[in-house]
Write an enzyme that holds these catalytic residues in place. Structure first.
Site: not given
Ligand code: PAF
Length: 285
Positions: A33, A37, A151, A189
């Site tokens: 997270l 988030h 996103k 990522r």
């Protein structure tokens, strides 16, 4: 925050709370997270009596097994941050809990064009996997509101379509993309980027800004090519740079100067695939 591992336990617990469905907010995640988030949790917190998050790295939505295996994980920090943001319950199932009869899809979702363009073109089967897991999660949690980040623009549209196809009594709340100060969209990522890659990653946002700055009625091909060139020059392997209708995702070549547009990009920096999007002429109605 209460942790649940088994679907039956969390469902029973939620039912026993006797809270109106419309006051249950749900934030599904795959963990690792970041503030994007957490901002979803905070929005859900402000709008609901009960806030539930899930962390489940869903194997059925990964096109590449290696991408699934390398998906970052930071479970202890995640639990700490969810609790701090005011999340009431965390659902942390295993693959066997989620797919007791095996993870092979039991149905095909009719997502139309959304299942063949942009993300779907480069990640075949991805959105079928996303629908499979989100349908299962919604069955278990039965929330009135599902919080998603802008996103994943196409994912938001796909899940809206799925909810309408299956007539599920859950509304989707799309929350704005959270960005680092240099414009990079927050993403799990990003933690896989080296410092040099991290510096370059900011060009994704710059490329989309270049489209926004020069946006004019008429042919958009040159704007699209320029943005792609910005990325290629920085060493990105570009999968797509697209300008699309923000309501339908229809690719727009010739703009009427009025319709709402979104720029969408997907590109690799070495091994890491990043996506981003920018509403070019907000607000989106
Ligand atoms: O956006 C994600 O993190 C995932 O696609 C989701 C919605 C949690 C489903 O696995």
């Amino acid at each position: 925050m209460i942790l649940f591992k088994h679907p039956k336990d969390i469902t029973t617990f939620i039912v026993n709370q006797s809270i109106e469905r419309n006051s249950i907010g749900f934030v599904p995640t795959m963990g690792a997270l970041h503030n994007g988030h957490i901002s979803l949790i905070q929005t859900a917190r402000a709008e609901n009596e009960l806030v539930i998050a899930s962390i489940f790295v869903n194997p059925t939505q990964f096109t590449e097994q290696s991408d699934f295996e390398k998906y970052p994980s930071s479970i202890e920090a995640d639990i700490f941050n969810l609790e701090k943001a005011g999340c009431d319950m965390l659902f942390l199932p295993t693959v066997a809990d989620m797919y007791p009869n095996g993870s092979l899809p039991s149905r095909q979702y009719d997502l139309g064009r959304l299942d063949s363009i942009l993300e779907a073109e480069f990640r075949p089967g991805h959105f079928q996997g996303v629908c499979q897991v989100v349908q299962r999660l919604l069955d278990i949690v039965a929330p009135g509101k599902l919080y998603l980040g802008q996103k994943d623009f196409q994912q938001c549209m796909v899940l809206k379509k799925m909810i309408s196809l299956l007539d599920i009594d859950t509304s989707i709340i799309i929350c704005p993309t959270q960005r680092e100060t240099d414009g990079l969209a927050m993403s799990s990522r990003n933690s896989r980027l080296t410092p040099a890659e991290r510096e370059k990653a900011t060009y994704l946002f710059r490329a989309m800004q270049s489209i926004q700055e020069k946006l004019r009625e008429g042919d958009l091909a040159q704007l699209q090519r320029n943005a792609q060139e910005i990325l290629t020059k920085q060493g990105f392997k570009v999968e797509y740079v697209a300008i699309a209708n923000a309501h339908t995702l229809e690719i727009i070549q010739n703009w009427d100067g009025k319709s709402a547009l979104v720029a969408l990009v997907a590109a690799y920096i070495n091994e890491v695939r990043l996506i981003d999007n920018l509403l070019l002429n907000p607000p989106l109605q």
